[in-house]
Design a protein around this motif. Sequence first.
Motif, PDB file in Angstrom:
ATOM      1  N   ILE A 101       0.842  -1.192   0.000  1.00 40.21           N
ATOM      2  CA  ILE A 101       0.000   0.000   0.000  1.00 40.21           C
ATOM      3  C   ILE A 101       0.876   1.239   0.000  1.00 40.21           C
ATOM      4  O   ILE A 101       1.882   1.303   0.718  1.00 40.21           O
ATOM      5  N   ALA A 102       0.493   2.211  -0.793  1.00 46.88           N
ATOM      6  CA  ALA A 102       1.090   3.547  -0.736  1.00 46.88           C
ATOM      7  C   ALA A 102      -0.040   4.517  -0.437  1.00 46.88           C
ATOM      8  O   ALA A 102      -0.978   4.642  -1.237  1.00 46.88           O
ATOM      9  N   SER A 103       0.004   5.169   0.699  1.00 47.64           N
ATOM     10  CA  SER A 103      -1.088   6.068   1.066  1.00 47.64           C
ATOM     11  C   SER A 103      -0.550   7.263   1.836  1.00 47.64           C
ATOM     12  O   SER A 103       0.533   7.199   2.436  1.00 47.64           O
ATOM     13  N   THR A 171       3.233  15.121  -2.948  1.00 42.56           N
ATOM     14  CA  THR A 171       4.588  15.632  -3.142  1.00 42.56           C
ATOM     15  C   THR A 171       4.752  16.193  -4.547  1.00 42.56           C
ATOM     16  O   THR A 171       5.447  17.182  -4.771  1.00 42.56           O
ATOM     17  N   THR A 172       4.095  15.556  -5.505  1.00 39.84           N
ATOM     18  CA  THR A 172       4.023  16.075  -6.876  1.00 39.84           C
ATOM     19  C   THR A 172       2.551  16.224  -7.247  1.00 39.84           C
ATOM     20  O   THR A 172       1.662  15.867  -6.481  1.00 39.84           O
ATOM     21  N   SER A 173       2.308  16.729  -8.441  1.00 40.89           N
ATOM     22  CA  SER A 173       0.946  16.993  -8.881  1.00 40.89           C
ATOM     23  C   SER A 173       0.734  16.380 -10.260  1.00 40.89           C
ATOM     24  O   SER A 173       1.619  16.457 -11.129  1.00 40.89           O
ATOM     25  N   LEU A 207       3.252  10.470  -4.046  1.00 42.29           N
ATOM     26  CA  LEU A 207       3.703  10.630  -2.663  1.00 42.29           C
ATOM     27  C   LEU A 207       5.213  10.695  -2.532  1.00 42.29           C
ATOM     28  O   LEU A 207       5.743  10.866  -1.431  1.00 42.29           O
ATOM     29  N   GLY A 208       5.933  10.558  -3.661  1.00 43.79           N
ATOM     30  CA  GLY A 208       7.386  10.645  -3.623  1.00 43.79           C
ATOM     31  C   GLY A 208       8.047   9.507  -2.862  1.00 43.79           C
ATOM     32  O   GLY A 208       9.077   9.687  -2.217  1.00 43.79           O
ATOM     33  N   VAL A 213       6.902   1.526  -0.082  1.00 41.12           N
ATOM     34  CA  VAL A 213       5.475   1.529   0.215  1.00 41.12           C
ATOM     35  C   VAL A 213       5.293   1.950   1.668  1.00 41.12           C
ATOM     36  O   VAL A 213       6.222   1.878   2.476  1.00 41.12           O
ATOM     37  N   THR A 214       4.080   2.399   1.997  1.00 43.77           N
ATOM     38  CA  THR A 214       3.849   2.850   3.377  1.00 43.77           C
ATOM     39  C   THR A 214       3.499   1.701   4.311  1.00 43.77           C
ATOM     40  O   THR A 214       3.783   1.759   5.510  1.00 43.77           O
TER      41      THR A 214
END
Length: 846
Positions: A101-103, A171-173, A207-208, A213-214
Motif C-alpha cells: 500500500i502507498a497512502s 509531493t508532486t501533482s 507521494l514521492g 510503500v507505506t
Amino acid sequence: MIAMWRLTVSNALAHRSRLALTWLAVALGVAFVAGSLVLTDTSSQLLDNQFRTAAAGVDLTVRTAAAFNSAMGVEVQRAPLPADVVGRVADTPGVDRARPIASGAGQLQVRGRAVLPAGPTILGTWADAPFTAYRLRAGHAPHGPDQVVLDAATAREHAVRLGDTVTVSATTSKQLRVVGLTGVGDRDGLPNSNLVLVDLACAQTLLGLGPGVTSIDVIADPDVAVADLRTRLATSLGSGYAVTTGQDTAAASAAAAKQSISYLRIVLLALSAAGLLVGAFLIANTFAIVLTQRSRELALLRAAGATGRQVFTSVLGEALLVGVTGAAGGTAAGIGAAYGLRGLARGAGLALPDGPLTVNPRTLLVAVAAGTLVTLLAAFGPARRAARIAPVEAMRLSDPAPATARRGRLITGWVLLGLGVIQLAAAAAFRDIAGVAIGAVLFLAALVVLGPVLAPRLAQAVGRPLARLGVPGRLARESTVRNPRRTAATAMALALGLALISFVSVLDSSVKAAVGTSYREAITADLIIESARNEMLGGLSPEVAHRAASLPEVAVASPIRYGHWLDRGMTSALTAVDPATLPHVARVRMTAGSLAALDGGGVVLAANVATERHLHLGDSLPMTLPRDGQQQLRIVGLMDDASARALSTSYVISLATYAAHYNENVDASVMVALAHGVKPQQARTALGKAIADFPNAQIRNQAEAAAGRAAAIDQVFGLITVLLCFAVLIALLGITNTLALSIVERTREIGLLRAVGMTRRQLRSMIRAEAVLVAAVAVVVGVVVGLGLAAATLGGLSSDMPLVVRVPVARLLAVVAAAVLAGLAAGLLPARRAARLDVLTAIATH
C-alpha cells in the motif's frame, strides 16, 4: 411516610405553574449535558466504525517501527518500507496474500478549484475485496499512471462524472482521468473526507516514495492462527518493523483522530456545568420564593404534627420530582440538540463525522443524575429554612418580612472577597495561571455570599435613571431593593453568564492582538504561501518552495515545517527552518548562540523555556523523535520569546535535522522575500502561475496571513461564546420566573396600587422596569467581574506570551445592549399578567 410522599406530589402538582420555568431551566441545562455527551460519543463511534470498515478483511499490517503513534490528533508518518520487504512478507509461511500500500495525505482540484473537506483528503492505493471495504459504484478500477477513482459522495457533491479530468497533488501533482466511483461498505464515502484512489505505481509517484510503500496488508492462511503469524513475521522482520493486527491498526488510527473530540468533550462539559450552575441559582430562588409564599401552609403542617424533618423531606421530594422529570425531558431534548452542537462545532473548524446518533446508557444516567443532583443541592437551603418554620407562623396574617443579611454572612463574604482579590493579584503578578483559577473561585464565592448586601446598593445606584419614568420607575427601584436576597440570586445568575461572555471576549481580543503583533514584528516576508486549510503539519509539496525560489521575481523562498516529539512523556511541537534563508524573511532575535549553528545539528530554544528548565548553551536536550526514538540534541542557541511565538513553537531545528529524523516531506508554509524593485502584485501573479497545479497552496501577504491566524482563534472563542448564550438564556428565565412569582406574592399590593389610581400601562411599565433593573445590575456585575478575571488570567498566561488586555468595546456594548433588551423581554409576560389582575380580587387577597 407514604402520606408525606402523597402530600409532596400533591404540592408539586398544585404549584406546577410556579415550578414550570424551574423545570424548564433544569431541562435546558441537562439538554446541554446530554447533547455534549451524545455528540462526542457519536463522533467517537463513527470514527471507530470508519477505520474498522477501512481495515475490514485485513488480518495483519506491516509498517516501519515508530517511537510513538500519534500526537495532537495526528498520526506520525512512518518511514517507507523498502521494496524487498513486500517479497519477504509474501514468502513467509502462513501468509495467504500480501498487498503493498502507498497512502498519505493528498489534495484534489476539480475544474480549477480546490476541494477542501472538513477532514482529510486520503490518497491511497486501490484494492479489491477482501482487502478493503471499497465497492465500485460505477466504472472500473484504476490502472496506469493517469487514472483515478473517487468516492461517490465527493463526485456527486462536485458534479464529477466518469471521464472528467481532475488534478491530484501530494509531493508532486498530476492530472488524472476519473474512471470509477466507489463507496465504502454501504456508504458513498467516508464522513468529512475525500477518497482519491489510484494504482500502486501512481500513488508512489504522487507521494514521492520511489519504490517504497507505506505499509503491507496481510491475509493469513485459513489454517494459521493470526497471533502465530504475527509472532512469526515480527521475528522474521526484526525490531525495525511493527506488525499489528488490522483491527489494532484501525483502533490506533481512530484513537489519533479522536483526540480532538476529547478536547471538545472537555470544553462542552465545562460549558454545560456553567449552564447548570446558572440554573441552580434559578432553582434555589424559585424554591425560596415559593416556600416563603407557603409559609403559613407549612406552619399549619407543623401545627398538625409534622416534624421539621418531615417538612424538609417533603420540600426535597418536590425538588426531586422537578429534577427527575426536568432531567428526563432535558435528556430527550439533548439527544436532538446533538445535531445542532455538531453544526456549531463544524462552524468552528472541527471535522466531526456525519452519521446516526449514538446514545449510550451512561449518557442517560449521567444527564439525569446531573440534573437531579443540581436541583436537590439548589433546593437544600430553602428546604432547611422551611423546616425551621414554627407552628406559630400559621397565625400570621401576612408573609414574613424578607430576611436581612446576617453578621456571619457579611464577615465570611468580605474575608472571601479579600482573599480572592489578593490571590488574583498575586497570581497575575507571578504569572501563575493555576493561582488565578483559585482566586477566581474565591472571588465568585464572595460575590454569591455578599450578593444580598451588594445587590440593593447596586440597584439603588443603577436604578436612578428610572426616576424619569415617574412613580412606576421609583416603585420598581424600591421593589427591587426591598428583597435583597431574591434580587441578588436573580441578578447573580445572569451576571455569571455575562461575566463568562465578557471574559471570553476580552481573552479573544487580547490573544489575537498578541499573536498578530508577534507575527508582524518578527516576520518580514513580503508574501507567504500557506495551505488553504492552515494545516500546521503541512500540506504543501516541496515543489512549491522550489518553484517559488526559481522565479526571477523572488529573492528568497524559505520553507517552514512542523513536527511533534515527546517531552518527558508529553507531546510537544517543534519548528524546522532553513538557517541560511530564514534571516531574509524573519527577524529572529538571538539572546545566545546563533541560528546558523543549526547547520551542524542541534536545537535552538526559546529563552523562557531555557530559564524554566535550567538549560544553557551547550547543554544536551533529550528529545524523543517519532522515527528514531530518544536523541540528545545539543542546544546551539537561545532566541527571545517573541521570535519563538512568531515561529509558533519554542523549539527550532534545521530542515536537515528534520529530514534525518522525520518522514514527513511537506511544508507548512513558504515565506517569500521579493527581488529588489519587484511589486507584490507582480510577484503574486508570477507565483500563482508557477504553482497553479497545487490546489491547496494559497498566496497571502502579511496582513492576510495574520488575519488567517486571528480567524482560527475567533472560531474557537466564537463557539464558546455561542454556547455560553445558553447559560444566559437560563438566567433570563430566572428573571421571568422571579417576577411572575413576585406578582403572586404582591397581588394585594398591586390591587391597592390600581385602586389608588395606577393605570394598567403604568403597572406594566413598573414590572418591565424591575426586569430591566435586575438585568442592568447583572450587566454591571458581570462585565466588571469578566474584565477583572480576564485581566488576571492574561497576567497568569504571560509566562508563555506577554499579553496586554485588549477590551473589545464595541462587542461588550453589544452584549450590554442585548442583555438589557433581553431583560425587558423577560418582563413582558409578568407585566401582562399583573395588568390583567382584577382589582377587587387582588385587594381581597391575603
